[in-house]
Scaffold this motif. Structure first.
Motif, PDB file in Angstrom:
ATOM      1  N   ASP A  17      48.333  26.938  41.358  1.00 27.23           N
ATOM      2  CA  ASP A  17      49.225  26.872  40.884  1.00 27.23           C
ATOM      3  C   ASP A  17      50.156  27.757  41.802  1.00 27.23           C
ATOM      4  O   ASP A  17      50.445  29.109  41.820  1.00 27.23           O
ATOM      5  N   ASN A  18      50.579  26.772  42.459  1.00 20.72           N
ATOM      6  CA  ASN A  18      51.175  27.871  44.190  1.00 20.72           C
ATOM      7  C   ASN A  18      52.811  27.654  43.970  1.00 20.72           C
ATOM      8  O   ASN A  18      53.176  27.833  45.727  1.00 20.72           O
ATOM      9  N   TYR A  19      53.274  27.124  43.700  1.00 17.46           N
ATOM     10  CA  TYR A  19      54.980  27.427  43.483  1.00 17.46           C
ATOM     11  C   TYR A  19      55.124  28.569  43.346  1.00 17.46           C
ATOM     12  O   TYR A  19      54.850  29.485  42.511  1.00 17.46           O
ATOM     13  N   ALA A 223      44.950  24.013  26.991  1.00 18.10           N
ATOM     14  CA  ALA A 223      46.024  23.630  28.222  1.00 18.10           C
ATOM     15  C   ALA A 223      46.142  23.607  28.970  1.00 18.10           C
ATOM     16  O   ALA A 223      45.881  25.095  29.111  1.00 18.10           O
ATOM     17  N   VAL A 224      46.372  23.497  30.291  1.00 16.86           N
ATOM     18  CA  VAL A 224      46.292  24.164  31.460  1.00 16.86           C
ATOM     19  C   VAL A 224      47.614  24.092  31.909  1.00 16.86           C
ATOM     20  O   VAL A 224      47.927  22.235  31.797  1.00 16.86           O
ATOM     21  N   THR A 225      48.753  24.876  32.008  1.00 18.98           N
ATOM     22  CA  THR A 225      50.134  24.627  32.861  1.00 18.98           C
ATOM     23  C   THR A 225      50.017  25.119  34.166  1.00 18.98           C
ATOM     24  O   THR A 225      49.604  26.819  34.286  1.00 18.98           O
ATOM     25  N   TYR A 226      50.903  24.922  35.212  1.00 16.88           N
ATOM     26  CA  TYR A 226      51.442  24.809  36.047  1.00 16.88           C
ATOM     27  C   TYR A 226      52.079  24.333  36.985  1.00 16.88           C
ATOM     28  O   TYR A 226      52.864  23.915  36.499  1.00 16.88           O
ATOM     29  N   VAL A 227      52.451  25.037  38.484  1.00 19.96           N
ATOM     30  CA  VAL A 227      53.647  24.400  39.201  1.00 19.96           C
ATOM     31  C   VAL A 227      52.886  23.859  40.212  1.00 19.96           C
ATOM     32  O   VAL A 227      52.936  25.238  41.144  1.00 19.96           O
ATOM     33  N   ALA A 228      53.270  23.062  41.188  1.00 16.15           N
ATOM     34  CA  ALA A 228      52.162  23.018  41.955  1.00 16.15           C
ATOM     35  C   ALA A 228      53.294  22.609  43.612  1.00 16.15           C
ATOM     36  O   ALA A 228      54.771  22.087  43.367  1.00 16.15           O
ATOM     37  N   GLU A 229      53.124  22.995  44.763  1.00 15.18           N
ATOM     38  CA  GLU A 229      53.320  22.800  45.805  1.00 15.18           C
ATOM     39  C   GLU A 229      52.882  21.243  46.229  1.00 15.18           C
ATOM     40  O   GLU A 229      51.740  21.987  46.272  1.00 15.18           O
ATOM     41  N   SER A 230      53.170  20.071  46.045  1.00 15.64           N
ATOM     42  CA  SER A 230      52.379  18.919  46.999  1.00 15.64           C
ATOM     43  C   SER A 230      51.772  19.234  48.449  1.00 15.64           C
ATOM     44  O   SER A 230      52.371  19.207  48.987  1.00 15.64           O
ATOM     45  N   ALA A 231      50.485  19.032  48.384  1.00 17.13           N
ATOM     46  CA  ALA A 231      49.827  18.782  49.554  1.00 17.13           C
ATOM     47  C   ALA A 231      48.960  17.730  49.942  1.00 17.13           C
ATOM     48  O   ALA A 231      49.337  16.757  49.588  1.00 17.13           O
TER      49      ALA A 231
END
Length: 330
Positions: A17-19, A223-231
């Protein structure tokens, strides 16, 4: 030379969750030409269903079925038009998205669209008269829509009650996260299927688990929710906004059940103790979102608690981030 700091469970959750933790569903968080996000808007709906980088908007070979707003004084946007004038809005949107994605694939402006999987993803929260909006899975990140995945952790217990977990290693030939440890069974949810239907076919394809066993004993556990920055490792463009939801399932099996690779995505399965899984997690051996799914398993089974983990509350909160896109239709 000083030793690198030991990774923590919170570090792993933050890596997934790195955004930036800001409300990107409001104004773009920068008005700079190179960083201001574009909202993906659908007909008769003011809610953003995705967030696109300026570089993607500039490269995309837009058709007449889209209007692009570049005004820096307000939210920049990409709006899909309804060429059916309300007669069949979902089909019109789907056709517009398919056409522009095919044009992008033909022009080879985005490498991940070339020879991509033909499956579609559903746009979460978008529905017109009972018909879903969908687009090619490989293009989901380009448009910044929320992706859906289903993960099932298969485990057994020793006669003494100790939990052991079946953990697969991803094939080293995969384009995404090669050689990483994974959830026992996991996959992206096709537009036309439910999370559980995804688990059923992935359990067969990836782990050779009988459908009857999974239907009878698998349990939906949240559920798990997150917002990622594609890497690097994601197999596509870097820096994309990727909201995601992982629907979680548990399956406890007896000692006579052992997952076996059936397709070419899994190299082998290991039956690991909790201690071994912990060590592998903290060595960064797991795919990033699978690490979060495993940590959630630890929380649910009382392996990770407020008594033994100083970051417990922050971990639990970060595993269930509010998504910046709608999760249900109007």
């Amino acid at each position: 030379m000083s030793q690198p700091e030991q990774r923590t469970y919170l570090d792993l959750v933050k890596t997934c969750d790195n955004y930036p933790h800001i409300d990107i569903s409001q104004l773009p968080y920068s008005h700079d030409d190179q960083t201001a996000l574009y909202q993906l808007l659908l007909p008769d709906d003011s809610r953003p269903h995705g967030f696109m980088l300026p570089s993607i908007v500039q490269k995309m070979p837009w058709t007449s079925n889209f209007t692009i707003t570049h005004d820096p004084s307000g939210p920049r946007s990409v709006r899909v038009l309804d060429s059916s004038n309300g007669a069949d809005t979902a089909s019109a949107i789907n056709a517009a998205l398919k056409e522009v994605i095919q044009a992008a694939s033909d022009s080879k402006v985005f490498g991940n669209l070339i020879r991509s999987n033909p499956e579609d993803y559903k746009v979460l929260g978008a529905d017109y008269d009972g018909k879903p909006v969908q687009l090619l899975r490989a293009a989901a990140g380009l448009f910044g829509i929320c992706c859906r995945g289903a993960h099932m952790t298969v485990y057994t217990r020793t006669p003494a009650g100790e939990i052991k977990i079946w953990v697969p290693r991803r094939s080293r030939q995969l384009k995404t996260w090669p050689g990483k440890l994974d959830t026992t069974v996991a996959g992206g949810i096709r537009a036309e299927e439910s999370p559980f239907e995804c688990i059923l076919h992935e359990a067969d394809e990836e782990a050779s688990l009988p459908e009857e066993l999974v239907r009878k004993h698998a349990k939906s556990v949240g559920a798990v929710t997150y917002v990622a920055e594609s890497a690097v490792g994601s197999g596509g463009e870097l820096g994309l906004v990727v909201p995601d939801v992982l629907y979680l399932y548990d399956l406890e099996v007896g000692p006579d059940i052992a997952p076996k690779p059936q397709d070419d995505e899994v190299e082998e399965f290991y039956l690991m103790t909790v201690a071994e899984v912990k060590e592998a997690l903290l060595r960064d051996e797991f795919k990033t979102n699978c690490a979060s799914a495993m940590i959630d398993f630890f929380v649910r089974h009382g392996i990770l608690t407020d008594d033994n983990e100083p970051d417990f509350l922050e971990i639990v909160t970060r595993l269930h981030r509010s998504l910046p896109v709608p999760t249900r239709p109007l």
